[in-house]
Enzyme design. Structure first.
Site, PDB file in Angstrom:
ATOM      1  N   LYS A   1      49.439  39.136  50.302  1.00  0.00           N
ATOM      2  CA  LYS A   1      50.204  38.823  49.086  1.00  0.00           C
ATOM      3  C   LYS A   1      51.079  40.010  48.704  1.00  0.00           C
ATOM      4  O   LYS A   1      52.256  39.859  48.374  1.00  0.00           O
ATOM      5  CB  LYS A   1      49.241  38.474  47.937  1.00  0.00           C
ATOM      6  CG  LYS A   1      48.583  37.119  48.104  1.00  0.00           C
ATOM      7  CD  LYS A   1      47.441  36.913  47.117  1.00  0.00           C
ATOM      8  CE  LYS A   1      46.717  35.591  47.386  1.00  0.00           C
ATOM      9  NZ  LYS A   1      45.503  35.413  46.593  1.00  0.00           N
TER      10      LYS A   1
ATOM     11  N   GLN B   1      41.758  38.534  42.194  1.00  0.00           N
ATOM     12  CA  GLN B   1      41.297  37.929  43.446  1.00  0.00           C
ATOM     13  C   GLN B   1      39.846  37.462  43.308  1.00  0.00           C
ATOM     14  O   GLN B   1      38.955  38.232  42.958  1.00  0.00           O
ATOM     15  CB  GLN B   1      41.435  38.937  44.601  1.00  0.00           C
ATOM     16  CG  GLN B   1      41.105  38.371  45.959  1.00  0.00           C
ATOM     17  CD  GLN B   1      42.077  37.267  46.416  1.00  0.00           C
ATOM     18  OE1 GLN B   1      43.278  37.365  46.229  1.00  0.00           O
ATOM     19  NE2 GLN B   1      41.544  36.200  47.003  1.00  0.00           N
TER      20      GLN B   1
ATOM     21  N   ASP C   1      48.459  33.285  38.470  1.00  0.00           N
ATOM     22  CA  ASP C   1      47.535  32.484  39.277  1.00  0.00           C
ATOM     23  C   ASP C   1      47.316  31.105  38.666  1.00  0.00           C
ATOM     24  O   ASP C   1      46.804  30.206  39.323  1.00  0.00           O
ATOM     25  CB  ASP C   1      46.176  33.196  39.362  1.00  0.00           C
ATOM     26  CG  ASP C   1      46.001  33.906  40.685  1.00  0.00           C
ATOM     27  OD1 ASP C   1      46.707  33.549  41.642  1.00  0.00           O
ATOM     28  OD2 ASP C   1      45.144  34.810  40.754  1.00  0.00           O
TER      29      ASP C   1
END
Ligand code: NAP
Length: 296
Positions: free
Chosen positions: A54, A98, A121
């Protein structure tokens, strides 16, 4: 019939080139680059690899990244402090937490702390709640489900009134993609591990989203002729013929589905590249929003 292959790599590359142009324009306008903040706890190799991928993709597009890498022994307070710091950092426009986190961390509490305006996200409960409500729009939607929707759009599917079947109901893929399909006026059926006669349910799908994490579980003869199949699954299986000794396959038996489906994604090369791309799209959106707010 041989299915059209929905090429996630080509679509993602095209979108990333557009994002790079947007990031350069942004920097010229505001004098600083869009920024992504990352919180990674522990040393789960897959999570580290995802974060690296990412960050690399962001950097290639001119999006900077700021990382908080915490050990697997990190406390709830330490993880929350990292999120607060990124919330307050004006160089950070989007925050990526994450998952999964080590068992001592209450993930839900951490996700709730992410500033709504930086929730690239799309996992903040308020954003998910807004996604589920009629007539409301979340600020951000989660990356993988949004990537699935972009792929459907690219292939020109008319979702209005289509029978969409989603196999899997996880918080990160199955549930949000079901809500997105519903918002797009599809008639949505969600299957999970307790669903009875799953093959028959799948046979009714004009649009099938497979997100279960079981290698090649969905067979070719479950697919309705002409259906559009988006295979989110990414499963590592042994393969002595490959140099690495393994390969990745989806949740759908690709070879079996290829001659039945109207269009299908590959694994790898379908949904995977779209996930990172949608995170970048969301980060650009957050950067523009926060820059305009600061300028007011
Ligand atoms: P997950 O959290 O493990 O959820 C799996 C879902 O599938 C659950 O809802 C489960 O039902 C359901 N399920 C499991 N076995 C089933 C069966 N035999 N029949 C019907 N439903 C079944 O997985 P996830 O995080 O959603 O990920 C799913 C897959 O997508 C994995 O292969 C993952 O690696 C992949 N993935 C790919 C990307 C990408 O960017 N390409 C991103 C995320 C995930 P219950 O709820 O009843 O347990």
């Amino acid at each position: 019939m041989t299915a059209t292959i929905i090429d996630g790599v080509e679509i993602a590359n095209r979108m990333r080139a557009e994002i790079a142009t947007q990031a350069a324009d942004f920097k010229q306008t505001y004098g600083y680059a869009p920024g992504l903040g990352v919180v990674l706890v522990g040393d789960n190799p897959a999570s580290r690899q995802y974060v690296r991928m990412k960050q690399r993709a962001c950097e290639q597009a001119g999006i900077t990244s700021v990382s908080h890498l915490l050990p697997s022994t990190a406390t709830q307070n330490e993880v929350e402090a990292a999120v607060h710091e990124l919330n307050d950092d004006p160089a950070v426009h989007g925050i990526l937490v994450q998952l999964p986190m080590p068992p001592q961390i209450d993930e839900e509490r951490v996700l709730r702390l992410v500033s709504l305006e930086k929730d690239v996200d799309g996992f903040h409960p308020l954003n998910i709640g807004l996604l589920g409500m009629k007539g409301r729009e979340p600020i951000f939607t989660p990356a993988t489900p949004t990537g699935c929707m972009v792929l459907l759009d690219e292939v020109g599917v008319d979702l209005d009134g289509a029978n969409a079947v989603v196999v899997g109901r996880s918080n990160i893929v199955g549930l949000p993609v079901s809500l997105m399909l519903l918002k797009a006026n599809a008639t949505v059926t969600v299957c999970h591990s307790r669903t009875k006669n799953i093959a028959d349910v799948v046979r009714g799908a004009d649009v099938l989203i497979a997100a279960i994490g079981r290698p090649e579980y969905i067979k070719g003869d479950w697919i309705k002729p002409g259906a559009v199949v988006i295979d989110v699954g990414s499963n590592k299986v042994d393969d002595p013929t490959s140099e690495r000794g393994y390969r990745f396959v989806g949740d759908v038996d690709y070879e079996g589905a290829l001659n039945v489906a109207g269009a299908i994604t590959k694994v790898p090369g379908g949904v995977g590249p779209m996930t990172i791309t949608m995170l970048m799209v969301n980060t650009m959106k957050a950067a523009r929003f926060l820059a305009r707010k600061t300028a007011m």
